[in-house]
Enzyme design. Structure first.
Site, mmCIF file in Angstrom:
data_model
loop_
_atom_site.group_PDB
_atom_site.id
_atom_site.type_symbol
_atom_site.label_atom_id
_atom_site.label_comp_id
_atom_site.label_asym_id
_atom_site.label_seq_id
_atom_site.Cartn_x
_atom_site.Cartn_y
_atom_site.Cartn_z
ATOM 1 N N ASP A 29 0.033 5.059 0.951
ATOM 2 C CA ASP A 29 -0.141 6.025 2.049
ATOM 3 C C ASP A 29 -0.151 5.320 3.401
ATOM 4 O O ASP A 29 -0.958 4.439 3.650
ATOM 5 C CB ASP A 29 -1.436 6.814 1.863
ATOM 6 C CG ASP A 29 -1.456 7.604 0.565
ATOM 7 O OD1 ASP A 29 -0.373 7.932 0.042
ATOM 8 O OD2 ASP A 29 -2.564 7.893 0.062
ATOM 9 N N ASP A 54 0.881 -1.154 0.000
ATOM 10 C CA ASP A 54 0.000 0.000 0.000
ATOM 11 C C ASP A 54 0.928 1.216 0.000
ATOM 12 O O ASP A 54 2.104 1.106 0.359
ATOM 13 C CB ASP A 54 -0.878 -0.025 1.258
ATOM 14 C CG ASP A 54 -1.749 1.212 1.390
ATOM 15 O OD1 ASP A 54 -2.379 1.611 0.392
ATOM 16 O OD2 ASP A 54 -1.775 1.789 2.492
#
EC number: 3.1.3.-
Length: 185
Positions: A8, A6
């Site tokens: 952020d 991922d």
């Protein structure tokens, strides 16, 4: 091995507010180096990121491309590379198939690498959506405590993901240390 990250809260700082420009996009200390270390150990790196800020009008795809170019430049400066970036530009109300926790982004990644399955891949995230997508996509879910990770960890105790065994690390660098030491690097 394929490692899906991922963005952020795993690679870059994230406090819950939308990151709308390359200037606002700031790496978590040690994360860029961790990505490069994974690459140098022979791992392929893909990013799977929800980016509903596009649909909400906070930034456009050009701004997102600039953020990703910054990420790629920083990783390349450390001797690594990002092999593929998949992102969902849709609003949660659009009911698309690519927004995590659904597996559309993982399907894009699987097709990009010409894989029949993502079994054996690892997915590192900081949210329940990341962990659920990983588990549904047959990846090993890894939680980091950066970004939303501490909150996610607290809620996992009360509401575990059925059938998932989630390993937890303080950050991407600590996960990288553990993986590479287990592999003898």
């Amino acid at each position: 091995m394929l490692i899906i990250l991922d963005r952020d809260g795993v690679i870059n700082q994230y406090d819950g507010n939308y990151i709308c420009s390359a200037d606002e996009w700031q790496p978590i200390p040690g994360s860029v180096e961790a990505v490069a270390r994974l690459c140098n150990a022979g791992h392929r790196i893909a990013i799977a990121t929800n980016q509903s800020g596009i649909a909400r009008g906070y930034y456009d795809t050009d701004a997102l491309d600039t953020m990703h170019e910054k990420l790629e430049r920083l990783v390349e400066a450390e001797g690594g590379c990002i092999d593929f970036i998949a992102y969902c530009p849709h609003h949660p109300d659009d009911h698309c198939h690519c927004r995590k926790p659904l597996t559309g982004l993982l399907d894009q990644i699987r097709r990009h690498f010409h894989l029949d399955s993502l079994e054996g891949a690892i997915m590192v995230g900081d949210s329940r959506k990341d962990l659920e997508a990983a588990h549904s996509g047959k990846c090993q879910p890894i939680l980091v405590r950066t970004g939303n990770g501490l909150d996610t960890e607290r809620h996992l105790d009360a509401r575990p993901i059925p059938g998932a065994r989630v390993a937890i690390y303080n950050n991407l660098s600590e996960f990288t240390d553990a993986l590479l030491s287990a592999e003898g690097w």
